[in-house]
Design a protein around this motif. Sequence first.
Motif, PDB file in Angstrom:
ATOM      1  N   VAL A 174       0.932  -1.285  -0.067  1.00  0.00           N
ATOM      2  CA  VAL A 174       0.065   0.167  -0.011  1.00  0.00           C
ATOM      3  C   VAL A 174       0.893   1.197  -0.144  1.00  0.00           C
ATOM      4  N   GLN A 175       0.512   2.130  -0.904  1.00  0.00           N
ATOM      5  CA  GLN A 175       1.630   3.449  -0.794  1.00  0.00           C
ATOM      6  C   GLN A 175       0.551   4.700  -1.130  1.00  0.00           C
ATOM      7  N   SER A 176       1.033   5.858  -1.011  1.00  0.00           N
ATOM      8  CA  SER A 176       0.166   6.863  -1.253  1.00  0.00           C
ATOM      9  C   SER A 176       0.852   8.285  -1.894  1.00  0.00           C
ATOM     10  N   GLY A 177       0.337   9.276  -2.116  1.00  0.00           N
ATOM     11  CA  GLY A 177       1.027  10.691  -2.249  1.00  0.00           C
ATOM     12  C   GLY A 177       0.027  11.447  -2.621  1.00  0.00           C
ATOM     13  N   ILE A 178       0.385  12.734  -2.838  1.00  0.00           N
ATOM     14  CA  ILE A 178      -0.326  14.025  -3.143  1.00  0.00           C
ATOM     15  C   ILE A 178      -0.632  13.945  -4.627  1.00  0.00           C
ATOM     16  N   CYS A 179      -1.687  13.959  -5.183  1.00  0.00           N
ATOM     17  CA  CYS A 179      -2.015  14.106  -6.448  1.00  0.00           C
ATOM     18  C   CYS A 179      -2.347  15.783  -6.911  1.00  0.00           C
ATOM     19  N   GLU A 180      -2.706  16.392  -5.975  1.00  0.00           N
ATOM     20  CA  GLU A 180      -3.395  17.765  -6.302  1.00  0.00           C
ATOM     21  C   GLU A 180      -3.327  18.748  -5.050  1.00  0.00           C
ATOM     22  N   ILE A 181      -2.862  19.952  -5.277  1.00  0.00           N
ATOM     23  CA  ILE A 181      -2.847  20.866  -3.939  1.00  0.00           C
ATOM     24  C   ILE A 181      -3.617  22.315  -4.604  1.00  0.00           C
ATOM     25  N   ASP A 182      -4.514  22.731  -3.873  1.00  0.00           N
ATOM     26  CA  ASP A 182      -5.177  23.961  -4.411  1.00  0.00           C
ATOM     27  C   ASP A 182      -5.286  24.042  -5.927  1.00  0.00           C
TER      28      ASP A 182
ATOM     29  N   VAL B  47      -4.299   6.903  -3.124  1.00  0.00           N
ATOM     30  CA  VAL B  47      -3.664   5.611  -2.487  1.00  0.00           C
ATOM     31  C   VAL B  47      -3.839   4.463  -3.434  1.00  0.00           C
ATOM     32  N   ASN B  48      -2.686   3.703  -3.456  1.00  0.00           N
ATOM     33  CA  ASN B  48      -2.529   2.679  -4.478  1.00  0.00           C
ATOM     34  C   ASN B  48      -2.165   1.444  -3.695  1.00  0.00           C
ATOM     35  N   VAL B  49      -3.016   0.184  -4.293  1.00  0.00           N
ATOM     36  CA  VAL B  49      -2.572  -1.170  -3.599  1.00  0.00           C
ATOM     37  C   VAL B  49      -1.992  -2.026  -4.926  1.00  0.00           C
ATOM     38  N   LYS B  50      -0.926  -2.476  -4.586  1.00  0.00           N
ATOM     39  CA  LYS B  50      -0.219  -3.734  -5.660  1.00  0.00           C
ATOM     40  C   LYS B  50      -0.313  -5.117  -4.959  1.00  0.00           C
TER      41      LYS B  50
ATOM     42  N   ASN C  13      -7.557  -0.243 -16.294  1.00  0.00           N
ATOM     43  CA  ASN C  13      -8.096  -0.456 -14.996  1.00  0.00           C
ATOM     44  C   ASN C  13      -9.066   0.873 -14.554  1.00  0.00           C
ATOM     45  N   HIS C  14      -9.856   0.967 -15.486  1.00  0.00           N
ATOM     46  CA  HIS C  14     -10.731   2.271 -15.138  1.00  0.00           C
ATOM     47  C   HIS C  14     -11.628   1.888 -13.739  1.00  0.00           C
ATOM     48  N   SER C  15     -11.720   0.715 -13.445  1.00  0.00           N
ATOM     49  CA  SER C  15     -12.647   0.203 -12.151  1.00  0.00           C
ATOM     50  C   SER C  15     -12.018   0.404 -10.831  1.00  0.00           C
ATOM     51  N   GLY C  16     -10.684   0.733 -11.066  1.00  0.00           N
ATOM     52  CA  GLY C  16      -9.734   1.138  -9.799  1.00  0.00           C
ATOM     53  C   GLY C  16      -9.478  -0.292  -9.165  1.00  0.00           C
ATOM     54  N   GLY C  17      -9.560  -1.485  -9.663  1.00  0.00           N
ATOM     55  CA  GLY C  17      -9.402  -2.826  -8.927  1.00  0.00           C
ATOM     56  C   GLY C  17     -10.540  -3.602  -8.330  1.00  0.00           C
TER      57      GLY C  17
ATOM     58  N   GLY D 140      -7.943  -8.116  -8.629  1.00  0.00           N
ATOM     59  CA  GLY D 140      -6.503  -8.493  -8.733  1.00  0.00           C
ATOM     60  C   GLY D 140      -5.480  -7.532  -9.548  1.00  0.00           C
ATOM     61  N   GLU D 141      -6.348  -6.365  -9.711  1.00  0.00           N
ATOM     62  CA  GLU D 141      -5.842  -5.258 -10.317  1.00  0.00           C
ATOM     63  C   GLU D 141      -5.163  -4.232  -9.382  1.00  0.00           C
ATOM     64  N   ASP D 142      -4.326  -3.256  -9.671  1.00  0.00           N
ATOM     65  CA  ASP D 142      -4.176  -2.347  -8.747  1.00  0.00           C
ATOM     66  C   ASP D 142      -5.330  -1.588  -8.369  1.00  0.00           C
TER      67      ASP D 142
END
Length: 357
Positions: free
Chosen positions: A150-158, A206-209, A268-272, A280-282
Amino acid sequence: MNSFGQKFRFTTFGESHGKALGCIVDGIPAGLKIDETFIQEEMDRRKPGKNAFATARSEGDKVEILSGVFEGLSTGTPIAMVIFNENQKSKDYTNIKDLFRPGHADFTYFHKYGIRDYRGGGRSSARETAARVAAGAIAKLMLNELNIKVQSGICEIDGIKASKADFEFAKKSEIFSLDKDKEDFQKEAVLNAKKEHNSVGGVALVNVKNCPIGLGEPMYFKLDSQIANAMMSINAVKGVEIGDGFESASKKGLENNDEIRSTGFKTNHSGGILGGISNGEDINVKIYFKPTPSIFLKQETIDINNNEVDCELKGRHDPCVAIRGSVVAESMMALVLADMLLLNMSSKIENIKKVYN
Ligand code: FMN
């Protein structure tokens, strides 16, 4: 209601300016290696006071394990963890003792419970999320055993959006930015808001592999419904998107469907997640945080006696809660998955036979 999860279940306690906060995590299988250094590293990622992009409240956030671990392994009994508060400044709040901060939970907590814990918002403060990160670290240790990441990051600010999702870069970035080329602009937006005594909103990814197929318990404990529940329970979160999320509503079916080949899904439009079950996808989830409510600009409000007054705050607050909030979101994802892994084990008779035959 301070507990979350069915089988891998945690309960948090404590307030912003109380003596301590912490959690009890129950349902952890015995024999799991409990790496205290890792738990502390997770806490350090969320902890305040590290740089100019977070509140100046400087907490060590040292976790002490009180139970459930023997010679470095979980014993199958509840793991209790405590984090002592060290850097409260309750005096900062005396001038707003009877006021409701616009955008904060002061108004609703007072009307619901009839008690005004003005010291940093009491239980409504996101200080509680430190305990979630401690619990989430235990969940991550279990996921690690199965190579689920499980990992994460910031994709948008302001409104400044990342064009890529570089999780390795996010680990090094002071604001956990997912895009090296946008980081400086996003940082500038936070610092400008701070200079203007204001705040900004943001979005975490948030992404899960390596999530196995089959996690999620239809009907009323679907994986996506529990992820949404978990994320919406985090302070200041106003929206959650799974996969392409809201964008899917304006697409055609052919564009939105993920076609399937013998090697897997083509997109992977469904988001897994399909039918509330991991495919089984991310797993990709976006979490939308509003701007920090506590700002240092004069605002109109009322006091507990319904008098109209001006609100002028002192104290130390995050100019953008999405940044530290992203770590909390990652922890909540780990907690949901740990719970779903345990629940899924009884979905088929053959699984039961594997254990008892
Ligand atoms: N709100 C503040 O007013 N000041 C803060 O310093 C602050 N820090 C936060 C830190 C994190 C990591 C998170 C996730 C949120 C923070 N918040 C802060 C947000 C408030 O706790 C939240 O907006 C408030 O409880 C009202 O709840 P709601 O926004 O979910 O409706």
